[in-house]
Design a protein around this motif. Structure first.
Motif, short mmCIF file in Angstrom:
data_model
loop_
_atom_site.label_atom_id
_atom_site.label_comp_id
_atom_site.label_asym_id
_atom_site.label_seq_id
_atom_site.Cartn_x
_atom_site.Cartn_y
_atom_site.Cartn_z
N ASP A 1 0.83 -1.21 0.00
CA ASP A 1 0.00 0.00 0.00
C ASP A 1 0.86 1.26 0.00
OD1 ASP A 1 -2.30 -1.51 -0.03
OD2 ASP A 1 -2.68 -1.31 2.13
N ARG A 2 1.95 1.26 0.77
CA ARG A 2 2.83 2.44 0.81
C ARG A 2 3.54 2.64 -0.53
NH1 ARG A 2 6.51 1.54 5.80
NH2 ARG A 2 7.80 2.92 4.57
N LEU B 1 3.95 5.63 -5.70
CA LEU B 1 3.90 5.64 -7.16
C LEU B 1 2.78 6.51 -7.68
CD1 LEU B 1 4.68 1.90 -7.95
CD2 LEU B 1 6.18 3.87 -8.23
N LEU B 2 1.66 6.51 -6.98
CA LEU B 2 0.54 7.37 -7.39
C LEU B 2 0.93 8.84 -7.29
CD1 LEU B 2 -2.40 7.64 -8.27
CD2 LEU B 2 -3.04 7.56 -5.86
N GLN B 3 1.68 9.20 -6.27
CA GLN B 3 2.14 10.59 -6.14
C GLN B 3 3.08 10.97 -7.28
OE1 GLN B 3 0.86 12.78 -4.07
NE2 GLN B 3 -0.46 11.15 -3.35
N LEU B 4 3.83 10.00 -7.80
CA LEU B 4 4.70 10.28 -8.94
C LEU B 4 3.90 10.41 -10.23
CD1 LEU B 4 7.66 7.85 -8.22
CD2 LEU B 4 7.65 10.33 -7.97
N MET B 5 2.77 9.72 -10.33
CA MET B 5 1.97 9.75 -11.54
C MET B 5 1.11 11.01 -11.66
SD MET B 5 2.58 7.25 -13.48
CE MET B 5 1.24 7.51 -14.60
N ARG B 6 0.72 11.58 -10.56
CA ARG B 6 -0.19 12.73 -10.61
C ARG B 6 0.33 13.91 -11.43
NH1 ARG B 6 -4.63 12.79 -6.49
NH2 ARG B 6 -4.61 10.67 -5.68
N PRO B 7 1.59 14.30 -11.30
CA PRO B 7 2.06 15.41 -12.16
C PRO B 7 1.99 15.06 -13.64
CG PRO B 7 3.58 15.07 -10.34
CD PRO B 7 2.61 13.94 -10.30
N TRP B 8 2.28 13.81 -14.00
CA TRP B 8 2.18 13.39 -15.40
C TRP B 8 0.73 13.47 -15.87
CZ3 TRP B 8 4.35 12.48 -19.89
CH2 TRP B 8 3.71 11.67 -20.81
N GLU B 9 -0.20 13.01 -15.05
CA GLU B 9 -1.61 13.02 -15.43
C GLU B 9 -2.14 14.43 -15.61
OE1 GLU B 9 -3.37 10.85 -12.24
OE2 GLU B 9 -3.20 8.94 -13.29
N LYS C 1 -11.23 17.87 -5.17
CA LYS C 1 -10.21 17.48 -4.21
C LYS C 1 -8.84 17.88 -4.73
CE LYS C 1 -8.53 13.60 -1.55
NZ LYS C 1 -8.62 12.19 -1.30
N PRO C 2 -8.08 18.62 -3.95
CA PRO C 2 -6.77 19.08 -4.42
C PRO C 2 -5.78 17.94 -4.52
CG PRO C 2 -7.06 19.68 -2.13
CD PRO C 2 -8.37 19.08 -2.59
N ASP C 3 -4.83 18.08 -5.44
CA ASP C 3 -3.77 17.10 -5.58
C ASP C 3 -2.85 17.18 -4.37
OD1 ASP C 3 -4.39 15.86 -7.87
OD2 ASP C 3 -3.08 17.08 -9.16
#
Length: 109
Positions: A23-24, A29-37, A105-107
């Motif tokens: 989960d961690r 990884l999700l935090q790394l993907m958000r700027p790309w998205e 919801k803010p990033d």
């Protein structure tokens, strides 16, 4: 064969620890993907196409052992097909996450 009770307790602890670790890692990884998205589509294309072209060129040249000209052609050809697939998949994931979390919801990335 019946295992002692401490074995099942140790197994449960290991499964629990492994689940928390996964989960961690997923959250990181999700935090790394958000700027790309959140990049605009033209920016995603401008980043993805040359990156894919180089990676696919090297893949065809090295492991697949293609001649230089053919490796260049395949690298460009497959990146033309893969770039829209990656951009569309990225936009769909962003849209799905926005629906699930709410667009307001803010990033956190």
């Amino acid at each position: 064969m019946h295992l002692p009770s401490f074995v099942s307790r140790i197994g449960a602890r290991i499964r629990s620890s492994l689940s928390r670790l996964i989960d961690r890692i997923g959250a990181a990884l999700l935090q790394l993907m958000r700027p790309w998205e959140r990049l605009p589509v033209p920016a995603q294309v401008a980043i993805a196409f040359p990156t894919l072209a180089v990676v696919l060129f090297l893949f065809h040249l090295g492991p697949l052992g293609q001649p230089l000209i053919r490796a260049i052609f395949y690298g460009v050809f497959w990146s033309i097909l893969a770039t829209p697939a990656i951009v569309v998949a990225t936009q769909n994931e962003l849209r799905k996450r926005d629906r699930r979390e709410g667009p307001g919801k803010p990033d956190q990335g």
